[in-house]
Write an enzyme that holds these catalytic residues in place. Sequence first.
Site, PDB file in Angstrom:
ATOM      1  N   ASP A   1       0.807  -1.223   0.000  1.00 52.10           N
ATOM      2  CA  ASP A   1       0.000   0.000   0.000  1.00 52.10           C
ATOM      3  C   ASP A   1       0.838   1.271   0.000  1.00 52.10           C
ATOM      4  O   ASP A   1       0.450   2.300   0.571  1.00 52.10           O
ATOM      5  CB  ASP A   1      -0.977   0.017   1.198  1.00 52.10           C
TER       6      ASP A   1
ATOM      7  N   HIS B   1      -4.726  -1.875  -5.710  1.00 59.01           N
ATOM      8  CA  HIS B   1      -3.971  -0.726  -6.217  1.00 59.01           C
ATOM      9  C   HIS B   1      -4.949   0.345  -6.682  1.00 59.01           C
ATOM     10  O   HIS B   1      -5.833   0.080  -7.496  1.00 59.01           O
ATOM     11  CB  HIS B   1      -3.057  -1.164  -7.372  1.00 59.01           C
TER      12      HIS B   1
HETATM   13  P1  GDP Z   1      -0.798   0.312  -3.524  1.00 59.66           P
HETATM   14  O1  GDP Z   1      -1.357  -0.977  -3.034  1.00 59.66           O
HETATM   15  O2  GDP Z   1       0.659   0.433  -3.275  1.00 59.66           O
HETATM   16  O3  GDP Z   1      -1.140   0.612  -4.963  1.00 59.66           O
HETATM   17  O4  GDP Z   1      -1.487   1.454  -2.646  1.00 59.66           O
HETATM   18  P2  GDP Z   1      -3.048   1.577  -2.266  1.00 59.66           P
HETATM   19  O5  GDP Z   1      -3.797   1.994  -3.473  1.00 59.66           O
HETATM   20  O6  GDP Z   1      -3.512   0.365  -1.553  1.00 59.66           O
HETATM   21  O7  GDP Z   1      -2.997   2.725  -1.177  1.00 59.66           O
HETATM   22  C1  GDP Z   1      -2.413   3.970  -1.441  1.00 59.66           C
HETATM   23  C2  GDP Z   1      -3.462   5.063  -1.225  1.00 59.66           C
HETATM   24  O8  GDP Z   1      -2.825   6.321  -1.186  1.00 59.66           O
HETATM   25  C3  GDP Z   1      -4.473   5.175  -2.348  1.00 59.66           C
HETATM   26  O9  GDP Z   1      -5.681   5.606  -1.798  1.00 59.66           O
HETATM   27  C4  GDP Z   1      -3.880   6.256  -3.261  1.00 59.66           C
HETATM   28  O10 GDP Z   1      -4.861   6.906  -4.031  1.00 59.66           O
HETATM   29  C5  GDP Z   1      -3.278   7.171  -2.248  1.00 59.66           C
HETATM   30  N1  GDP Z   1      -2.064   7.923  -2.658  1.00 59.66           N
HETATM   31  C6  GDP Z   1      -1.030   7.500  -3.437  1.00 59.66           C
HETATM   32  N2  GDP Z   1      -0.052   8.436  -3.445  1.00 59.66           N
HETATM   33  C7  GDP Z   1      -0.467   9.447  -2.657  1.00 59.66           C
HETATM   34  C8  GDP Z   1       0.121  10.686  -2.226  1.00 59.66           C
HETATM   35  O11 GDP Z   1       1.243  11.022  -2.555  1.00 59.66           O
HETATM   36  N3  GDP Z   1      -0.628  11.464  -1.382  1.00 59.66           N
HETATM   37  C9  GDP Z   1      -1.865  11.103  -0.963  1.00 59.66           C
HETATM   38  N4  GDP Z   1      -2.513  11.921  -0.135  1.00 59.66           N
HETATM   39  N5  GDP Z   1      -2.443   9.949  -1.348  1.00 59.66           N
HETATM   40  C10 GDP Z   1      -1.746   9.130  -2.164  1.00 59.66           C
HETATM   41  P1  IMO Z   2      -0.821  -4.235  -2.204  1.00 57.12           P
HETATM   42  O1  IMO Z   2      -0.355  -4.762  -3.551  1.00 57.12           O
HETATM   43  C1  IMO Z   2      -1.082  -4.673   2.137  1.00 57.12           C
HETATM   44  C2  IMO Z   2      -0.941  -8.787   3.696  1.00 57.12           C
HETATM   45  C3  IMO Z   2      -2.238  -9.136   4.390  1.00 57.12           C
HETATM   46  C4  IMO Z   2      -1.723 -10.123   5.435  1.00 57.12           C
HETATM   47  C5  IMO Z   2      -0.628 -10.859   4.686  1.00 57.12           C
HETATM   48  C6  IMO Z   2      -1.044 -12.220   4.187  1.00 57.12           C
HETATM   49  O2  IMO Z   2      -2.136  -3.557  -2.256  1.00 57.12           O
HETATM   50  O3  IMO Z   2       0.257  -3.427  -1.565  1.00 57.12           O
HETATM   51  P2  IMO Z   2      -2.609 -12.872   2.153  1.00 57.12           P
HETATM   52  O4  IMO Z   2      -4.057 -12.585   1.915  1.00 57.12           O
HETATM   53  O5  IMO Z   2      -1.698 -12.309   1.135  1.00 57.12           O
HETATM   54  O6  IMO Z   2      -2.350 -14.321   2.415  1.00 57.12           O
HETATM   55  O7  IMO Z   2      -2.304 -12.120   3.549  1.00 57.12           O
HETATM   56  O8  IMO Z   2      -0.250 -10.022   3.618  1.00 57.12           O
HETATM   57  N1  IMO Z   2      -1.073  -8.261   2.316  1.00 57.12           N
HETATM   58  C7  IMO Z   2      -1.091  -6.966   2.004  1.00 57.12           C
HETATM   59  N2  IMO Z   2      -1.057  -5.864   2.775  1.00 57.12           N
HETATM   60  N3  IMO Z   2      -1.118  -4.535   0.792  1.00 57.12           N
HETATM   61  C8  IMO Z   2      -1.120  -5.631  -0.001  1.00 57.12           C
HETATM   62  O9  IMO Z   2      -1.050  -5.567  -1.338  1.00 57.12           O
HETATM   63  C9  IMO Z   2      -1.138  -6.915   0.601  1.00 57.12           C
HETATM   64  N4  IMO Z   2      -1.158  -8.170   0.125  1.00 57.12           N
HETATM   65  C10 IMO Z   2      -1.116  -8.977   1.179  1.00 57.12           C
HETATM   66  O10 IMO Z   2      -2.856  -8.032   4.962  1.00 57.12           O
HETATM   67  O11 IMO Z   2      -1.119  -9.414   6.491  1.00 57.12           O
HETATM   68 MG    MG Z   3      -2.867  -1.694  -1.777  1.00 51.04          MG
END
Ligand code: GDP
Ligand code: IMO
Ligand code: MG
Length: 423
Positions: A13, A41
């Site tokens: 994340d 994502h």
């Molecule tokens: P990922 O799994 O790495 O793609 O990340 P996620 O989408 O799960 O979580 C990142 C969150 O932060 C999302 O809601 C994005 O829209 C948001 N985001 C990404 N970059 C930025 C940033 O620079 N500032 C802010 N405020 N939000 C961001």
């Molecule tokens: P992105 O791509 C955050 C974490 C789960 C749990 C552990 C094992 O969005 O960054 P699983 O379901 O994979 O067997 O769970 O891994 N986990 C993540 N946490 N972002 C992710 O993906 C994750 N993918 C798995 O929360 O702790």
């Molecule tokens: Mg994510």
Amino acid sequence: MPVSSVIGLQWGDEGKGKIVDLLAQSSDYVVRYNGGNNAGHTIVFGKKKFFFHLIPSGIFHKNISAIISNGVVIDPGVLINEMDILENEGINLKKKLIISPRCHLILPYHKELDAAYENARGKKKLGTTKRGIGPAYSDKVSYNGIRVYDLLDWNHFKELYTFQAKMKNRILRTFGVKPVNITKSLSLLKKQRLRLLPFIRDAFEVLNTASEKNKRILFEGAHGIMLDLDWSPYPYSTASNTVIGGINTGSGLPVKSIGNVIGVVKAFTSRVGGGPVPTEIHGRLADAIREKGGEYGTTTGRPRRIGWLDLEAVRFSCKINNVSELVITKLDILSGLLEIKLCVGYTLNGKKLHYSECGYKELEKVKPIYKTFPGWMDDISGVRKFTDLPKECKVYLNFIKKFLGVKYKFVSVGAERNANVKV
Ligand code: GDP
Ligand code: IMO
Ligand code: MG
């Protein structure tokens, strides 16, 4: 460089979706190669927000092809749902999407098993996403997996599925869980198969040819290095390799072809699920960062645990992946704090030790060594040039760069594609 990768250097994340979407503007192919729909994502443009769990984040760009390569585990229902959303947005997937026949399938019993194992662990549950990820990969490793390839021949698939489902139902019964209805699930899978068939194509040949022609290929890592199956504090892991080597096994492209490794680092730490997070913070400050940053799981909606940026862990991530450029995300979320801490090492029983030396028991006990920086009050979300950032912000960024020994690609200060500071 024609072949680049975007990987998360923490616990997931980090904002990889946004970065992939941005960089995909100048790519010909975008590729998911690990994990499954445990990933979530987010991409934001204009007033629209999309959450991708399986389809590569760069798919919106006009001339790009999106590949789901062999390292990914696919839940057909989730993939089809994403395909429907994109087609409703006017995206012609027939021209864009390729699914490798080598991908393993997440089937109904995998999700049931994931939940049954978690329930059995009780208070010691790991906090998986319950999407069936671990059970699907463990079937792959124990030769019990069923692949997209097997979907090509329905009778063959039916036979495999029935055998596996009967076996899994025996296990589910021992947990007191309702067994999977084989007839019902097969009839849904039959429909799903028809929807997926036109997209199944050998992805290796496509990627290899593209690489030989110097086409621009962007790999989209899922999860984060601290969740890697081998390099996380096991068992607080996910079931795939998130390190750069996952690209070779998960897509077939040689490791040597990956020119640029872009590491994405959130300006603080977040974690969904259990396991040690050495720099975790609690209370009002953590709550404030969570609320301001919208730190709730993209896949499960769970509140994310919050901590200071752990440079000891991130330094390990940079080394193991040979990271060539960094993107810091969510720096805007730290605005308004009086002081900000960075973890620059760990001690255990008075002795310094590195992340790689720790199992989960050590990582639970280590004391972070903090360096404290003055914060900044200005809202930086509108800043686009490094020189326009507050002085304290520049000090924070310069320290991170020097500590990690990796240059910045840019710094992200908002969820939108263009909310970036040139460094
Ligand atoms: P990922 O799994 O790495 O793609 O990340 P996620 O989408 O799960 O979580 C990142 C969150 O932060 C999302 O809601 C994005 O829209 C948001 N985001 C990404 N970059 C930025 C940033 O620079 N500032 C802010 N405020 N939000 C961001
Ligand atoms: P992105 O791509 C955050 C974490 C789960 C749990 C552990 C094992 O969005 O960054 P699983 O379901 O994979 O067997 O769970 O891994 N986990 C993540 N946490 N972002 C992710 O993906 C994750 N993918 C798995 O929360 O702790
Ligand atoms: Mg994510």
